[in-house]
Scaffold this motif. Sequence first.
Motif, PDB file in Angstrom:
ATOM      1  N   ALA A   1       4.264  -8.711  -3.078  1.00  0.00           N
ATOM      2  CA  ALA A   1       4.843  -7.665  -3.922  1.00  0.00           C
ATOM      3  C   ALA A   1       3.835  -6.572  -4.242  1.00  0.00           C
ATOM      4  O   ALA A   1       4.154  -5.378  -4.176  1.00  0.00           O
ATOM      5  N   ARG A   2       2.605  -6.951  -4.568  1.00  0.00           N
ATOM      6  CA  ARG A   2       1.600  -5.941  -4.908  1.00  0.00           C
ATOM      7  C   ARG A   2       1.293  -5.060  -3.709  1.00  0.00           C
ATOM      8  O   ARG A   2       1.129  -3.856  -3.844  1.00  0.00           O
ATOM      9  N   ALA A   3       1.246  -5.662  -2.507  1.00  0.00           N
ATOM     10  CA  ALA A   3       0.957  -4.897  -1.291  1.00  0.00           C
ATOM     11  C   ALA A   3       2.138  -4.014  -0.905  1.00  0.00           C
ATOM     12  O   ALA A   3       1.958  -2.866  -0.470  1.00  0.00           O
ATOM     13  N   ALA A   4       3.369  -4.533  -1.078  1.00  0.00           N
ATOM     14  CA  ALA A   4       4.561  -3.764  -0.719  1.00  0.00           C
ATOM     15  C   ALA A   4       4.748  -2.566  -1.643  1.00  0.00           C
ATOM     16  O   ALA A   4       5.020  -1.447  -1.190  1.00  0.00           O
ATOM     17  N   ILE A   5       4.593  -2.788  -2.937  1.00  0.00           N
ATOM     18  CA  ILE A   5       4.751  -1.701  -3.912  1.00  0.00           C
ATOM     19  C   ILE A   5       3.692  -0.628  -3.692  1.00  0.00           C
ATOM     20  O   ILE A   5       3.996   0.569  -3.632  1.00  0.00           O
ATOM     21  N   ALA A   6       2.429  -1.059  -3.566  1.00  0.00           N
ATOM     22  CA  ALA A   6       1.341  -0.104  -3.339  1.00  0.00           C
ATOM     23  C   ALA A   6       1.499   0.595  -1.991  1.00  0.00           C
ATOM     24  O   ALA A   6       1.202   1.785  -1.862  1.00  0.00           O
ATOM     25  N   GLY A   7       1.992  -0.125  -0.979  1.00  0.00           N
ATOM     26  CA  GLY A   7       2.186   0.462   0.337  1.00  0.00           C
ATOM     27  C   GLY A   7       3.247   1.551   0.336  1.00  0.00           C
ATOM     28  O   GLY A   7       3.079   2.603   0.971  1.00  0.00           O
TER      29      GLY A   7
ATOM     30  N   ILE B   1      -0.411   0.803   4.588  1.00  0.00           N
ATOM     31  CA  ILE B   1       0.703   1.086   5.495  1.00  0.00           C
ATOM     32  C   ILE B   1       0.659   0.188   6.722  1.00  0.00           C
ATOM     33  O   ILE B   1       1.702  -0.213   7.253  1.00  0.00           O
ATOM     34  N   LEU B   2      -0.538  -0.162   7.179  1.00  0.00           N
ATOM     35  CA  LEU B   2      -0.654  -1.091   8.304  1.00  0.00           C
ATOM     36  C   LEU B   2      -0.004  -2.432   7.972  1.00  0.00           C
ATOM     37  O   LEU B   2       0.568  -3.092   8.853  1.00  0.00           O
ATOM     38  N   ALA B   3      -0.118  -2.843   6.715  1.00  0.00           N
ATOM     39  CA  ALA B   3       0.449  -4.131   6.297  1.00  0.00           C
ATOM     40  C   ALA B   3       1.915  -4.024   5.888  1.00  0.00           C
ATOM     41  O   ALA B   3       2.598  -5.047   5.771  1.00  0.00           O
ATOM     42  N   LEU B   4       2.399  -2.809   5.689  1.00  0.00           N
ATOM     43  CA  LEU B   4       3.750  -2.599   5.151  1.00  0.00           C
ATOM     44  C   LEU B   4       4.866  -3.191   6.012  1.00  0.00           C
ATOM     45  O   LEU B   4       5.795  -3.809   5.455  1.00  0.00           O
ATOM     46  N   PRO B   5       4.843  -3.040   7.345  1.00  0.00           N
ATOM     47  CA  PRO B   5       5.925  -3.622   8.157  1.00  0.00           C
ATOM     48  C   PRO B   5       6.053  -5.134   7.994  1.00  0.00           C
ATOM     49  O   PRO B   5       7.131  -5.696   8.195  1.00  0.00           O
ATOM     50  N   LEU B   6       4.959  -5.798   7.626  1.00  0.00           N
ATOM     51  CA  LEU B   6       4.992  -7.234   7.386  1.00  0.00           C
ATOM     52  C   LEU B   6       5.387  -7.541   5.948  1.00  0.00           C
ATOM     53  O   LEU B   6       6.153  -8.481   5.682  1.00  0.00           O
ATOM     54  N   MET B   7       4.892  -6.747   5.007  1.00  0.00           N
ATOM     55  CA  MET B   7       5.094  -7.024   3.591  1.00  0.00           C
ATOM     56  C   MET B   7       6.540  -6.800   3.126  1.00  0.00           C
ATOM     57  O   MET B   7       7.055  -7.561   2.309  1.00  0.00           O
ATOM     58  N   VAL B   8       7.197  -5.757   3.628  1.00  0.00           N
ATOM     59  CA  VAL B   8       8.553  -5.443   3.154  1.00  0.00           C
ATOM     60  C   VAL B   8       9.544  -6.563   3.470  1.00  0.00           C
ATOM     61  O   VAL B   8      10.253  -7.036   2.560  1.00  0.00           O
ATOM     62  N   PRO B   9       9.633  -7.041   4.710  1.00  0.00           N
ATOM     63  CA  PRO B   9      10.573  -8.149   4.952  1.00  0.00           C
ATOM     64  C   PRO B   9      10.183  -9.428   4.208  1.00  0.00           C
ATOM     65  O   PRO B   9      11.056 -10.159   3.711  1.00  0.00           O
ATOM     66  N   LEU B  10       8.863  -9.695   4.115  1.00  0.00           N
ATOM     67  CA  LEU B  10       8.420 -10.886   3.386  1.00  0.00           C
ATOM     68  C   LEU B  10       8.755 -10.795   1.896  1.00  0.00           C
ATOM     69  O   LEU B  10       8.972 -11.817   1.238  1.00  0.00           O
TER      70      LEU B  10
ATOM     71  N   TRP C   1      -8.982   7.968  -0.591  1.00  0.00           N
ATOM     72  CA  TRP C   1      -7.616   7.523  -0.851  1.00  0.00           C
ATOM     73  C   TRP C   1      -6.828   7.367   0.441  1.00  0.00           C
ATOM     74  O   TRP C   1      -5.891   6.560   0.515  1.00  0.00           O
ATOM     75  N   GLN C   2      -7.236   8.093   1.476  1.00  0.00           N
ATOM     76  CA  GLN C   2      -6.563   7.956   2.766  1.00  0.00           C
ATOM     77  C   GLN C   2      -6.829   6.586   3.380  1.00  0.00           C
ATOM     78  O   GLN C   2      -5.946   5.994   4.018  1.00  0.00           O
ATOM     79  N   VAL C   3      -8.045   6.063   3.193  1.00  0.00           N
ATOM     80  CA  VAL C   3      -8.391   4.759   3.758  1.00  0.00           C
ATOM     81  C   VAL C   3      -7.502   3.658   3.202  1.00  0.00           C
ATOM     82  O   VAL C   3      -6.885   2.896   3.952  1.00  0.00           O
TER      83      VAL C   3
ATOM     84  N   VAL D   1       2.738   9.276  -0.922  1.00  0.00           N
ATOM     85  CA  VAL D   1       1.628  10.208  -1.133  1.00  0.00           C
ATOM     86  C   VAL D   1       1.188  10.838   0.190  1.00  0.00           C
ATOM     87  O   VAL D   1       0.932  12.046   0.267  1.00  0.00           O
ATOM     88  N   LEU D   2       1.098  10.024   1.237  1.00  0.00           N
ATOM     89  CA  LEU D   2       0.694  10.545   2.544  1.00  0.00           C
ATOM     90  C   LEU D   2       1.709  11.548   3.085  1.00  0.00           C
ATOM     91  O   LEU D   2       1.333  12.552   3.697  1.00  0.00           O
ATOM     92  N   LEU D   3       2.991  11.284   2.858  1.00  0.00           N
ATOM     93  CA  LEU D   3       4.033  12.207   3.316  1.00  0.00           C
ATOM     94  C   LEU D   3       3.991  13.517   2.531  1.00  0.00           C
ATOM     95  O   LEU D   3       4.175  14.600   3.093  1.00  0.00           O
ATOM     96  N   ILE D   4       3.734  13.425   1.231  1.00  0.00           N
ATOM     97  CA  ILE D   4       3.673  14.620   0.390  1.00  0.00           C
ATOM     98  C   ILE D   4       2.533  15.532   0.839  1.00  0.00           C
ATOM     99  O   ILE D   4       2.685  16.752   0.949  1.00  0.00           O
ATOM    100  N   TYR D   5       1.371  14.925   1.102  1.00  0.00           N
ATOM    101  CA  TYR D   5       0.195  15.716   1.483  1.00  0.00           C
ATOM    102  C   TYR D   5       0.099  15.948   2.990  1.00  0.00           C
ATOM    103  O   TYR D   5      -0.837  16.602   3.456  1.00  0.00           O
ATOM    104  N   LYS D   6       1.051  15.392   3.753  1.00  0.00           N
ATOM    105  CA  LYS D   6       1.129  15.600   5.203  1.00  0.00           C
ATOM    106  C   LYS D   6      -0.206  15.291   5.881  1.00  0.00           C
ATOM    107  O   LYS D   6      -0.749  16.085   6.659  1.00  0.00           O
TER     108      LYS D   6
END
Length: 294
Positions: free
Chosen positions: A47-53, A192-201, A184-186, A59-64
């Motif tokens: 949950a912490r990784a999914a929410i933060a992700g 985001i790298l972990a997001l595809p795994l975290m959301v379904p989990l 903050w980009q790092v 944020v990344l989309l806003i700042y392009k």
Amino acid sequence: MMTNTISKDQTVNGWINGFIGVLLFSGSMPATKLAVNDMSPIFVTIARAAIAGLLALIVLLIYKEKRPTKNQLFPLALVSIGCVIGFPLLSALALQYVTSAHSIVFLGMLPLMTAIFGVIRGGERPHPVFWLFSIIGSLLVIGFAVSQGISASPIGDILMLAAVVLCGLGYAEGAKLSKTLGGWQVISWALILALPLMVPLFFIYFPNNIETVTTGGWLGLAYIALFSMFIGFIFWYKGLAQGGITTVGQLQLLQPFFGLALAAYFLHEPVSMGMLGVTIGVIVCVAGTKKFAK
């Protein structure tokens, strides 16, 4: 002359940003303890990784922001393994066996681990005296926490030790990468790298007894998702990149004392008055490592 001025300014800014990061991280273990009291450690980690992700994605989309290069993907993966998945999961599992105060014992070794990986992965070469101050500072923190007489659990201790090693790797790798990618980009791309795994989990491990989760549990999860997993890293990685991994990393020696104070206040876990004297000793060691870091 101008180069020296900029260097000094960067060092000062690095310590300021690093200190803010440490303050925010200090609430991680007590907040995680609140969360795992009501929810499983696995769900709390997810949950912490999914929410933060999701927040990082917005944020990344806003700042392009531009996508990382291929050469940056492997270091980002190490940050994700160490800071997004490894430390949160292992420390949450450990808190099933030990108190948050006991887990904070191991955070005293985190500056040393970060410095070691800073040398291995970051190519930094601090003065030999630096290692003396760093080891003394770590021993002071560990010795103080152990002197509290809190009961130990072999399983909890092994989990926390593994968590600290992975976290040190993630800190050093992220700091090195921050110099080219940005602080903050790092952490954003690592999340985001972990997001595809975290959301379904997240949905797979979503607790069935969600109605039994207390306000404290939700607040603990909110804190570690927003501050421990995202906002704190923005300041921390920026500080490490500006002031040096081995130098600013020693500020982590102060984190256990802030964490113990929070554990005593919010969780009513016992903390000795000896904290003050040891804290002074730790501050001396931090000052020593700062002087001999280069």
